[in-house]
Write an enzyme that holds these catalytic residues in place. Structure first.
Site, mmCIF file in Angstrom:
data_model
loop_
_atom_site.group_PDB
_atom_site.id
_atom_site.type_symbol
_atom_site.label_atom_id
_atom_site.label_comp_id
_atom_site.label_asym_id
_atom_site.label_seq_id
_atom_site.Cartn_x
_atom_site.Cartn_y
_atom_site.Cartn_z
ATOM 1 N N HIS A 338 19.346 20.588 22.934
ATOM 2 C CA HIS A 338 20.426 19.605 23.939
ATOM 3 C C HIS A 338 20.065 19.816 25.387
ATOM 4 O O HIS A 338 20.594 19.365 26.073
ATOM 5 C CB HIS A 338 21.737 19.906 23.368
ATOM 6 C CG HIS A 338 22.184 21.345 23.796
ATOM 7 N ND1 HIS A 338 23.524 21.460 23.507
ATOM 8 C CD2 HIS A 338 21.734 22.578 23.743
ATOM 9 C CE1 HIS A 338 23.723 22.862 23.701
ATOM 10 N NE2 HIS A 338 22.293 23.615 23.757
ATOM 11 N N CYS A 339 19.054 20.887 25.501
ATOM 12 C CA CYS A 339 18.899 21.084 26.931
ATOM 13 C C CYS A 339 17.973 20.198 27.489
ATOM 14 O O CYS A 339 16.770 19.439 27.211
ATOM 15 C CB CYS A 339 18.294 22.581 27.166
ATOM 16 S SG CYS A 339 19.170 23.825 26.592
ATOM 17 N N CYS A 340 18.340 19.848 28.901
ATOM 18 C CA CYS A 340 17.481 18.942 29.871
ATOM 19 C C CYS A 340 16.165 19.691 30.229
ATOM 20 O O CYS A 340 15.908 20.079 31.421
ATOM 21 C CB CYS A 340 18.142 18.655 30.992
ATOM 22 S SG CYS A 340 19.517 17.316 30.359
ATOM 23 N N ILE A 341 15.286 19.794 29.245
ATOM 24 C CA ILE A 341 13.859 20.507 29.281
ATOM 25 C C ILE A 341 13.170 20.100 28.332
ATOM 26 O O ILE A 341 13.505 20.382 27.222
ATOM 27 C CB ILE A 341 14.108 22.232 29.787
ATOM 28 C CG1 ILE A 341 12.704 22.685 30.329
ATOM 29 C CG2 ILE A 341 14.561 22.847 28.309
ATOM 30 C CD1 ILE A 341 12.852 23.889 30.740
ATOM 31 N N ASN A 388 22.144 24.593 31.516
ATOM 32 C CA ASN A 388 22.956 23.261 31.875
ATOM 33 C C ASN A 388 24.452 23.627 31.444
ATOM 34 O O ASN A 388 25.092 22.692 31.244
ATOM 35 C CB ASN A 388 22.420 22.330 30.532
ATOM 36 C CG ASN A 388 20.925 21.984 30.578
ATOM 37 O OD1 ASN A 388 20.612 21.277 29.855
ATOM 38 N ND2 ASN A 388 20.674 22.025 31.975
#
Ligand SMILES: Cc1ncc(COP(=O)(O)O)c(C=O)c1O
EC number: 4.1.1.20
Length: 426
Positions: A338-341, A388
């Site tokens: 779910h991380c924005c990476i 995040n």
């Protein structure tokens, strides 16, 4: 017949119940599995005595430490902070051996209480000798070569700063004499996920060093013992390794008259397969006809960084929303966190930290569950915490099917930000 992974200890119908009660992402640790793995290591052949030290870095949650203490384990810690967590869990300081890169403030208090000190460099030996002359000490050596799952996990060899380079051992003997220190233990840890043939070779090198110092009574082989996690992994016989090391110790006894006590420090072996991470599928997307089907889960780097950091493969199991397993509708799918990476992927190419590849899984839909196996060790303890601003996941211990205890609550926003202070706005 497909070869998809299966659950290690959970039964599929437990999962909706656990999720309803504790939410996701959720670590579940299985006490019978912990005990089984610990018992296996206690039975490693040894001619002159054995100490099993649980390697705390794998999972330092208090209830887990207390459980190993109850089982009779000793402890390997990598920092004074891990040592303090052991003490807080009710563990006697004299059951702890510290092998640390950093000797932080307060280490002397722990040594005075009984914690044993393993010097990993000439400087550490000097630091210890100045404070505690006329006492016993251990020396961690770098035997000159090592072995591990990947280079980042290989701590023997000239690329690694861990331990005293074996050719400097004579200098260490001189330094120990200077401070009237008795060298009690020679310690090595050549890497996590090592090849046991390499470990056995390093034992011979360590024994050559032990032969030089009549006061050495203990040989500590560290951890790093491989586990069978994926369907494609072979079975590893660590008792056979123990038999071969025992033969070397017996040979050493015949040559020197000295009986060396054996020590091992399993972290991965003790905990990795004793834990599962339950996540929820929050989205399913695809990248067109020449692309992939992606399952997005509500966990990821924030709970488990091994796939991104080492290219490590973890068994992944889809459990349907109603708590059943689907074995017919199988598809190649990518799993991402779910991380924005973009690197938050659980389906790397093995050993490669740049590339991803789909794996065969039951076809997942939104609100199904994805269980990431092999997450009892080096997951909660080594994740990218609060990236995040996702809170740390809850941890639960499973005594048996239906009997669970929460051992760490899910973090709150207040806990995440509690040490922040306002800056007067200028
Ligand atoms: C000194 C020492 N002992 C034991 C271990 C545990 O290794 P593993 O978890 O691979 O068994 C480590 C891991 O880094 C270590 O550095």
């Amino acid at each position: 017949m497909n070869n998809i992974e299966t659950l290690k200890f959970l039964e599929p119908d437990e999962i909706p119940h656990l999720v309803e009660k504790y939410g996701t992402p959720l670590f579940v640790y299985d006490l019978p599995t912990i005990k089984k793995h610990y018992d296996y290591f206690c039975q490693i052949p040894n001619p002159y005595g054995l100490t099993v030290r649980y390697s705390v870095k794998a999972n330092p949650t208090r209830a887990i430490l207390a459980q190993f203490n109850k089982l009779g384990a000793s402890f390997d810690v990598s920092s004074v902070w891990e040592a303090r967590r052991c003490i807080n869990a009710g563990i006697d300081a004299n059951k702890i051996l510290i092998t640390a890169q950093e000797i932080s403030e307060g280490w002397e208090t722990l040594c005075k209480a009984g914690m044993e000190f393993d010097a990993g460099s000439l400087q550490q030996l000097k630091t210890y000798g100045e404070k505690f002359p006329n006492t016993q000490v251990s020396i961690r050596i770098n035997p000159g070569f090592g072995s591990g799952l990947v280079k980042k996990l290989t701590s023997g060899g000239n690329h690694s700063s861990f331990g005293l380079w074996f050719e400097q051992f004579d200098e260490a003997i001189t330094l120990a004499k200077h401070y009237s220190l008795t060298i009690k233990r020679v310690h090595l840890h050549i890497g996590s996920g090592h090849d046991s043939a390499v470990l056995e070779k390093t034992v011979n090198r360590a024994l050559e060093l032990c032969a030089k110092v009549p006061s050495v009574t203990h040989l500590n082989l560290g951890g790093g013992y491989k586990i069978t996690a994926l369907n494609s992994d072979p079975h590893y016989d660590h008792h056979a390794m123990g038999s071969r090391v025992s033969a070397s110790l017996e040979q050493f006894q015949r040559e020197t008259g000295r009986k060396l006590h054996l020590e091992v420090e399993p972290g991965t072996f003790s905990m990795a397969l004793s834990g599962s991470l339950i996540t929820r599928v929050i989205d399913v997307v695809n990248t067109g006809d020449n692309g992939y089907r992606f399952i997005k889960i509500d966990g990821g780097l924030t709970e488990i960084m091994r796939p991104s950091y080492y290219g490590a493969l973890h068994p992944l199991v889809v459990v349907k929303h109603d708590g059943t397993l689907e074995t017919n509708d199988i598809d190649e799918q990518m799993v991402c966190g779910h991380c924005c990476i973009a690197g938050d992927s659980l389906t790397p190419v093995a050993g490669n930290t740049e590339d991803f590849t789909p794996v065969l899984l039951a076809r997942a839909e939104i609100n199904d569950y994805l269980v990431v196996e092999r997450t009892g060790g080096y997951a909660a303890s080594m994740s990218v915490k609060n990236f995040n601003s996702y809170p740390e996941a809850a941890e639960v211990c499973r005594v048996s099917k239906g009997a669970y205890h929460i051992i760490r609550e899910r973090q709150t926003l207040e806990q995440m930000t509690q040490n922040e202070r306002d800056l007067p706005l200028i």
